[in-house]
Design a protein around this motif. Structure first.
Motif, PDB file in Angstrom:
ATOM      1  N   ILE B  95       0.837  -1.214   0.000  1.00 11.76           N
ATOM      2  CA  ILE B  95       0.000   0.000   0.000  1.00 11.76           C
ATOM      3  C   ILE B  95       0.865   1.255   0.000  1.00 11.76           C
ATOM      4  O   ILE B  95       1.831   1.351   0.758  1.00 11.76           O
ATOM      5  CB  ILE B  95      -0.893   0.064   1.257  1.00 11.76           C
ATOM      6  CG1 ILE B  95      -1.472  -1.314   1.615  1.00 11.76           C
ATOM      7  CG2 ILE B  95      -1.995   1.087   1.080  1.00 11.76           C
ATOM      8  CD1 ILE B  95      -2.175  -1.326   2.968  1.00 11.76           C
ATOM      9  N   LEU B  96       0.476   2.196  -0.828  1.00 15.68           N
ATOM     10  CA  LEU B  96       1.063   3.534  -0.759  1.00 15.68           C
ATOM     11  C   LEU B  96       0.043   4.399  -0.027  1.00 15.68           C
ATOM     12  O   LEU B  96      -1.119   4.463  -0.427  1.00 15.68           O
ATOM     13  CB  LEU B  96       1.322   4.086  -2.162  1.00 15.68           C
ATOM     14  CG  LEU B  96       1.933   5.496  -2.229  1.00 15.68           C
ATOM     15  CD1 LEU B  96       3.342   5.520  -1.631  1.00 15.68           C
ATOM     16  CD2 LEU B  96       1.950   6.019  -3.660  1.00 15.68           C
ATOM     17  N   THR B 109       1.778  11.273 -10.817  1.00 15.84           N
ATOM     18  CA  THR B 109       3.061  10.602 -10.984  1.00 15.84           C
ATOM     19  C   THR B 109       3.179   9.405 -10.043  1.00 15.84           C
ATOM     20  O   THR B 109       3.669   8.336 -10.420  1.00 15.84           O
ATOM     21  CB  THR B 109       4.222  11.588 -10.706  1.00 15.84           C
ATOM     22  OG1 THR B 109       4.150  12.634 -11.683  1.00 15.84           O
ATOM     23  CG2 THR B 109       5.576  10.915 -10.778  1.00 15.84           C
ATOM     24  N   MET B 110       2.707   9.568  -8.815  1.00 15.05           N
ATOM     25  CA  MET B 110       2.779   8.470  -7.843  1.00 15.05           C
ATOM     26  C   MET B 110       1.892   7.305  -8.265  1.00 15.05           C
ATOM     27  O   MET B 110       2.254   6.149  -8.078  1.00 15.05           O
ATOM     28  CB  MET B 110       2.368   8.968  -6.456  1.00 15.05           C
ATOM     29  CG  MET B 110       3.418   9.866  -5.837  1.00 15.05           C
ATOM     30  SD  MET B 110       3.066  10.183  -4.083  1.00 15.05           S
ATOM     31  CE  MET B 110       3.077  11.951  -4.050  1.00 15.05           C
ATOM     32  N   ILE B 111       0.727   7.610  -8.853  1.00 15.01           N
ATOM     33  CA  ILE B 111      -0.154   6.546  -9.336  1.00 15.01           C
ATOM     34  C   ILE B 111       0.559   5.751 -10.435  1.00 15.01           C
ATOM     35  O   ILE B 111       0.572   4.520 -10.442  1.00 15.01           O
ATOM     36  CB  ILE B 111      -1.479   7.146  -9.878  1.00 15.01           C
ATOM     37  CG1 ILE B 111      -2.303   7.738  -8.724  1.00 15.01           C
ATOM     38  CG2 ILE B 111      -2.284   6.104 -10.652  1.00 15.01           C
ATOM     39  CD1 ILE B 111      -3.488   8.579  -9.166  1.00 15.01           C
ATOM     40  N   ARG B 112       1.186   6.493 -11.351  1.00 13.68           N
ATOM     41  CA  ARG B 112       1.914   5.860 -12.464  1.00 13.68           C
ATOM     42  C   ARG B 112       3.040   4.959 -11.927  1.00 13.68           C
ATOM     43  O   ARG B 112       3.169   3.806 -12.335  1.00 13.68           O
ATOM     44  CB  ARG B 112       2.485   6.986 -13.335  1.00 13.68           C
ATOM     45  CG  ARG B 112       3.078   6.564 -14.651  1.00 13.68           C
ATOM     46  CD  ARG B 112       3.369   7.826 -15.455  1.00 13.68           C
ATOM     47  NE  ARG B 112       4.157   7.567 -16.647  1.00 13.68           N
ATOM     48  CZ  ARG B 112       4.668   8.515 -17.420  1.00 13.68           C
ATOM     49  NH1 ARG B 112       4.465   9.795 -17.132  1.00 13.68           N
ATOM     50  NH2 ARG B 112       5.377   8.207 -18.498  1.00 13.68           N
ATOM     51  N   SER B 113       3.818   5.485 -10.978  1.00  6.52           N
ATOM     52  CA  SER B 113       4.914   4.698 -10.406  1.00  6.52           C
ATOM     53  C   SER B 113       4.387   3.526  -9.584  1.00  6.52           C
ATOM     54  O   SER B 113       4.986   2.450  -9.561  1.00  6.52           O
ATOM     55  CB  SER B 113       5.797   5.578  -9.519  1.00  6.52           C
ATOM     56  OG  SER B 113       6.479   6.536 -10.295  1.00  6.52           O
ATOM     57  N   ALA B 114       3.279   3.737  -8.881  1.00  3.44           N
ATOM     58  CA  ALA B 114       2.708   2.671  -8.050  1.00  3.44           C
ATOM     59  C   ALA B 114       2.403   1.450  -8.913  1.00  3.44           C
ATOM     60  O   ALA B 114       2.791   0.320  -8.578  1.00  3.44           O
ATOM     61  CB  ALA B 114       1.444   3.167  -7.340  1.00  3.44           C
ATOM     62  N   SER B 220      15.622  17.834   0.584  1.00  2.00           N
ATOM     63  CA  SER B 220      14.682  16.728   0.422  1.00  2.00           C
ATOM     64  C   SER B 220      14.417  16.501  -1.059  1.00  2.00           C
ATOM     65  O   SER B 220      14.722  17.344  -1.895  1.00  2.00           O
ATOM     66  CB  SER B 220      13.370  17.057   1.107  1.00  2.00           C
ATOM     67  OG  SER B 220      12.775  18.169   0.464  1.00  2.00           O
ATOM     68  N   LEU B 221      13.829  15.350  -1.351  1.00  2.00           N
ATOM     69  CA  LEU B 221      13.436  15.025  -2.719  1.00  2.00           C
ATOM     70  C   LEU B 221      11.995  15.468  -2.948  1.00  2.00           C
ATOM     71  O   LEU B 221      11.230  15.627  -1.999  1.00  2.00           O
ATOM     72  CB  LEU B 221      13.533  13.511  -2.934  1.00  2.00           C
ATOM     73  CG  LEU B 221      14.932  12.902  -2.879  1.00  2.00           C
ATOM     74  CD1 LEU B 221      14.842  11.382  -2.749  1.00  2.00           C
ATOM     75  CD2 LEU B 221      15.731  13.265  -4.124  1.00  2.00           C
ATOM     76  N   ASN B 222      11.627  15.603  -4.185  1.00  2.00           N
ATOM     77  CA  ASN B 222      10.224  15.817  -4.541  1.00  2.00           C
ATOM     78  C   ASN B 222       9.413  14.620  -4.025  1.00  2.00           C
ATOM     79  O   ASN B 222       9.893  13.479  -4.056  1.00  2.00           O
ATOM     80  CB  ASN B 222      10.143  15.945  -6.075  1.00  2.00           C
ATOM     81  CG  ASN B 222       8.752  15.733  -6.623  1.00  2.00           C
ATOM     82  OD1 ASN B 222       8.302  14.598  -6.761  1.00  2.00           O
ATOM     83  ND2 ASN B 222       8.077  16.797  -6.939  1.00  2.00           N
ATOM     84  N   ALA B 223       8.199  14.860  -3.531  1.00  2.00           N
ATOM     85  CA  ALA B 223       7.387  13.801  -2.913  1.00  2.00           C
ATOM     86  C   ALA B 223       7.127  12.635  -3.886  1.00  2.00           C
ATOM     87  O   ALA B 223       7.192  11.467  -3.499  1.00  2.00           O
ATOM     88  CB  ALA B 223       6.063  14.368  -2.419  1.00  2.00           C
ATOM     89  N   GLY B 224       6.862  12.965  -5.142  1.00  2.00           N
ATOM     90  CA  GLY B 224       6.611  11.920  -6.146  1.00  2.00           C
ATOM     91  C   GLY B 224       7.850  11.083  -6.407  1.00  2.00           C
ATOM     92  O   GLY B 224       7.767   9.859  -6.581  1.00  2.00           O
ATOM     93  N   VAL B 225       9.003  11.731  -6.416  1.00  2.00           N
ATOM     94  CA  VAL B 225      10.269  11.026  -6.625  1.00  2.00           C
ATOM     95  C   VAL B 225      10.575  10.132  -5.428  1.00  2.00           C
ATOM     96  O   VAL B 225      10.938   8.960  -5.595  1.00  2.00           O
ATOM     97  CB  VAL B 225      11.433  12.030  -6.870  1.00  2.00           C
ATOM     98  CG1 VAL B 225      12.781  11.343  -6.762  1.00  2.00           C
ATOM     99  CG2 VAL B 225      11.283  12.700  -8.233  1.00  2.00           C
ATOM    100  N   ALA B 226      10.408  10.662  -4.217  1.00  2.00           N
ATOM    101  CA  ALA B 226      10.681   9.875  -3.011  1.00  2.00           C
ATOM    102  C   ALA B 226       9.789   8.627  -2.983  1.00  2.00           C
ATOM    103  O   ALA B 226      10.274   7.506  -2.773  1.00  2.00           O
ATOM    104  CB  ALA B 226      10.453  10.728  -1.763  1.00  2.00           C
TER     105      ALA B 226
END
Lengths: 238, 238
Positions: B95-96, B109-114, B220-226
């Motif tokens: 789970i994310l 972006t997070m959905i795509r990476s997920a 810090s990193l971008n939230a989507g990248v992290a």
């Protein structure tokens, strides 16, 4: 100095910096907010600071209306600054190469990740979005002041470095898992346009095709994410 | 059916879907362009297709002016579609968890990476940006049709899963390098708001604090990248 007229010459000059042409001619660009000002100060790149609050340190004090005109953001900052563009520096051992990146958010994110993972040099094609575009500046979270971004004709540049650098290029079909690659000291990672990927003639310059293993349902990763994961892999393997 | 009037009731209903409130009430949302339509078709989620070109298959044919009114993009697509929202499904092993993510591009972006890294479930706090926001839909590159996004009160949800799942939470100070963590089968990665990070009360629910090692210059990193790097690490370690 206090400025109250929207017609003031300085105000007009500052507003012009929203256009790439005027940024190119003047060698200046505008940043908004305390975090960016702080990062720019570290690099001695500030020409002048503009504030809409008397209590803050600044070279120019302006009205809220003027600040709204200068700013590109919905909620205006108390201070903005006019900065000198960075001078191009000599290239080191780890390079991120960008072939026609168009999304300012992606470019900014890649700058942020590049600094995070020790890639202090970015070589961008002439058709990549402008480094000083306000969205790039914002997405870089101030890291653009720490990165050396150089514009080059990529084919010529890759010919120059190909004997010294391991040129890594992603290819979903013929790429080898990045985890299984032996990495050299001098590395260049090439990232292509968000829609079209890397141009064919540039693909021919690769020392090695690589890939990030992903599930079949997903065709590809976001360009900024792909660049970040590859730089992360290089950083943790060293 | 052919529609030529901007005042047509259907046109008005379609335009309303730009507002979250109306998407919530109707259970519908709008997508633009062939790639998204194709992904929605795979999941049987299309209610009706609207085209501004006679030659293409559609339920409604409209003028270019109407299409411009419906569309949120600068260059309009030839076809758009009205889709049913996805039903919430049961949660699987990876789970994310998103605590108040505000940037639609980051969420997409997070959905795509997920999906790329096998995280088929996303649990988002109620204050996280709407899944059906057109920028989220676009940035997800159609992967939102493959992901199960569930809205929950996060504290309650974390209490429910804390005995079964290893809850990983980033912390730059006390976090352990993600590479050195022993991963369990059931994993939940929590990503916090772009500015404030994860809320304190949620931090207390962590099984393990982790970090992605980065250079000091970068805060810090971008939230989507992290999120993407952490999911990538979990995916390649299995």
């Amino acid at each position: 100095m206090k400025i109250e007229s929207l017609q003031n010459t300085n105000v007009k000059e500052w507003c012009k910096l929203k256009n790439k042409k005027d940024r190119d001619q003047s060698g200046l660009f505008l940043i908004e907010g305390e975090h960016l000002i702080e990062e720019a100060q570290k690099q001695n790149l500030i020409k002048e600071i503009i504030s809409c609050e008397d209590t803050l340190d600044a070279d120019f004090y302006v009205t809220k209306d003027i600040m709204r005109k200068i700013s590109s953001q919905v909620s205006i900052s108390s201070r903005v600054a006019i900065c000198y563009k960075k001078k191009e520096e000599e290239i080191q051992n780890k390079i991120l190469i960008l072939d026609n990146i168009q999304d300012p958010g992606n470019f900014g994110t890649m700058i942020r990740s590049a600094i995070a993972f020790g890639f202090t040099d970015i070589v961008a094609s002439f058709d990549t979005v402008d480094l000083y575009n306000e969205k790039v500046v914002r997405a870089s979270e101030g890291m653009l002041f720490h990165v050396n971004v150089v514009r080059k004709e990529l084919l010529t540049f890759l010919e120059e470095i190909q004997n010294d650098y391991q040129i890594l290029l992603t290819d979903v079909k013929k790429g080898k898992n990045i985890k299984e690659i032996t990495l050299q000291d001098k590395i260049a990672i090439v990232i292509g346009n968000e829609g079209q990927g890397v141009r064919e003639e540039i693909k021919n310059m690769a020392s090695q095709f690589i890939k990030i293993p992903i599930q079949k349902t997903c065709e590809s990763l976001n360009a900024g994410v792909a660049a970040s994961i590859l730089m992360y892999e290089v950083a943790v393997r060293k």
